[in-house]
Design a protein around this motif. Structure first.
Motif, PDB file in Angstrom:
ATOM      1  N   ASN A 195     -25.365 -53.621  -5.654  1.00 26.39           N
ATOM      2  CA  ASN A 195     -24.010 -53.314  -6.097  1.00 26.39           C
ATOM      3  C   ASN A 195     -23.314 -54.566  -6.624  1.00 26.39           C
ATOM      4  N   GLU A 196     -23.397 -55.656  -5.871  1.00 20.65           N
ATOM      5  CA  GLU A 196     -22.748 -56.907  -6.277  1.00 20.65           C
ATOM      6  C   GLU A 196     -23.328 -57.436  -7.593  1.00 20.65           C
ATOM      7  N   LEU A 237     -22.166 -55.347 -10.569  1.00 18.72           N
ATOM      8  CA  LEU A 237     -20.777 -55.651 -10.923  1.00 18.72           C
ATOM      9  C   LEU A 237     -20.648 -57.003 -11.607  1.00 18.72           C
ATOM     10  N   ARG A 274     -21.792 -56.212 -15.305  1.00 18.39           N
ATOM     11  CA  ARG A 274     -20.479 -55.612 -15.537  1.00 18.39           C
ATOM     12  C   ARG A 274     -20.594 -54.088 -15.566  1.00 18.39           C
ATOM     13  N   PHE A 281     -20.524 -50.421 -13.381  1.00 17.46           N
ATOM     14  CA  PHE A 281     -19.783 -49.757 -12.307  1.00 17.46           C
ATOM     15  C   PHE A 281     -20.725 -48.793 -11.587  1.00 17.46           C
ATOM     16  N   ILE A 288     -18.499 -45.527  -3.370  1.00 18.03           N
ATOM     17  CA  ILE A 288     -18.607 -46.817  -4.034  1.00 18.03           C
ATOM     18  C   ILE A 288     -18.246 -47.900  -3.024  1.00 18.03           C
ATOM     19  N   HIS A 289     -18.634 -49.110  -3.320  1.00 20.04           N
ATOM     20  CA  HIS A 289     -18.304 -50.244  -2.465  1.00 20.04           C
ATOM     21  C   HIS A 289     -16.832 -50.600  -2.673  1.00 20.04           C
ATOM     22  N   SER A 309     -15.436 -53.392  -3.103  1.00 14.11           N
ATOM     23  CA  SER A 309     -15.280 -54.377  -4.183  1.00 14.11           C
ATOM     24  C   SER A 309     -15.298 -53.695  -5.547  1.00 14.11           C
ATOM     25  N   THR A 310     -16.077 -52.642  -5.681  1.00 12.22           N
ATOM     26  CA  THR A 310     -16.112 -51.870  -6.919  1.00 12.22           C
ATOM     27  C   THR A 310     -14.781 -51.141  -7.102  1.00 12.22           C
ATOM     28  N   TYR A 311     -14.294 -50.551  -6.036  1.00 12.13           N
ATOM     29  CA  TYR A 311     -13.024 -49.827  -6.076  1.00 12.13           C
ATOM     30  C   TYR A 311     -11.877 -50.761  -6.434  1.00 12.13           C
ATOM     31  N   SER A 340     -11.995 -53.489  -8.037  1.00 10.09           N
ATOM     32  CA  SER A 340     -12.077 -54.026  -9.397  1.00 10.09           C
ATOM     33  C   SER A 340     -11.463 -53.079 -10.418  1.00 10.09           C
ATOM     34  N   PHE A 390     -12.258 -45.522 -11.314  1.00  8.99           N
ATOM     35  CA  PHE A 390     -12.943 -44.670 -10.340  1.00  8.99           C
ATOM     36  C   PHE A 390     -12.353 -43.264 -10.328  1.00  8.99           C
TER      37      PHE A 390
END
Length: 182
Positions: free
Chosen positions: A37-38, A41, A45, A47, A121-122, A124-126, A128, A133
C-alpha cells in the motif's frame, strides 16, 4: 503475498486507482500488504482499494453494544440492515499493538438479495484524499450496476468484448457460435 506484491508493483500503471481482491489487514500478510500500500501510494501515485467478498470479521458487531452477539458477522449485520445500493458509514480500525495495521472501511450492499462486501483502504490512503475515496465508493457501486445482478457479485472494471477477441484470433468457432447462439 510477496509474489502478489511484486506482480502488482510491476504491472500497475502510475496514477491509477487499483482494486485489489482481498483484505488489507488480516492474517499473516499484514506487513507485506501495508508495505505494498505504501509503495503504491508513494512510488506509483496509485490509490489502492481492497475489496473483501467473504469474511467472518466482527469488528463492528463486537464493538457496538447493541449489536454484540446478535449477528454471525459484520457481513450478516450489513446484509440485514442495508437496502439495495446502500453502504454503511465509514469505520476506522486500529490495531492496538501496531497502529500501522489499521484500515478505514465500510460495507456495501449492491443488490437486494446479494451479499454485502467490505471496501477498505489504509488510513494513509484515506488521509491523502478523502474526497477521492468517496467518489471511488460511487464508482464501485456503478461497476456493480454495470455488471448486473449475478450469483458471484464483484466489480469488473474491465469488460472484454469476447466476440471481437474470438473474431480476431485464430480460434475456429463452433457451429453454435457461427449461428450467433453463443
Amino acid at each position: 503475498a510477496n509474489d502478489r506484491s511484486k506482480f502488482i508493483l510491476e504491472s500497475c500503471l502510475d496514477n491509477a486507482i487499483l482494486f485489489i481482491d482481498g483484505a488489507l489487514i488480516g492474517g499473516q500478510i499484514n506487513a507485506i500488504t501495508v508495505k505494498l500500500n505504501e509503495t503504491l501510494l508513494s512510488e506509483k501515485r496509485t490509490f489502492p482499494v481492497f475489496i473483501v467478498k467473504n469474511s467472518s470479521s466482527n469488528l463492528v458487531t463486537d464493538n457496538t453494544p447493541e449489536l454484540k452477539g446478535e449477528y454471525n458477522s459484520d457481513l450478516h449485520w450489513a446484509y440485514e440492515h442495508l437496502d439495495e445500493g446502500e453502504r454503511t458509514p465509514l469505520f476506522l480500525y486500529q490495531d492496538p499493538l501496531n497502529p500501522n495495521f489499521s484500515k478505514v472501511f465500510c460495507y456495501i450492499k449492491p443488490f437486494k438479495n446479494a451479499s454485502t462486501q467490505r471496501v477498505e483502504i489504509h488510513p494513509s490512503t484515506y488521509q491523502s484524499n478523502e474526497t477521492l475515496f468517496r467518489s471511488i465508493l460511487d464508482l464501485i457501486y456503478y461497476y456493480y450496476l454495470d455488471q448486473g445482478p449475478v450469483k458471484n457479485i464483484q466489480i469488473r472494471p474491465i469488460a472484454y468484448n469476447m466476440r471481437r477477441i474470438m473474431q480476431s484470433s485464430q480460434i475456429q468457432p463452433t457451429m453454435n457460435n457461427q449461428r450467433g447462439m453463443i
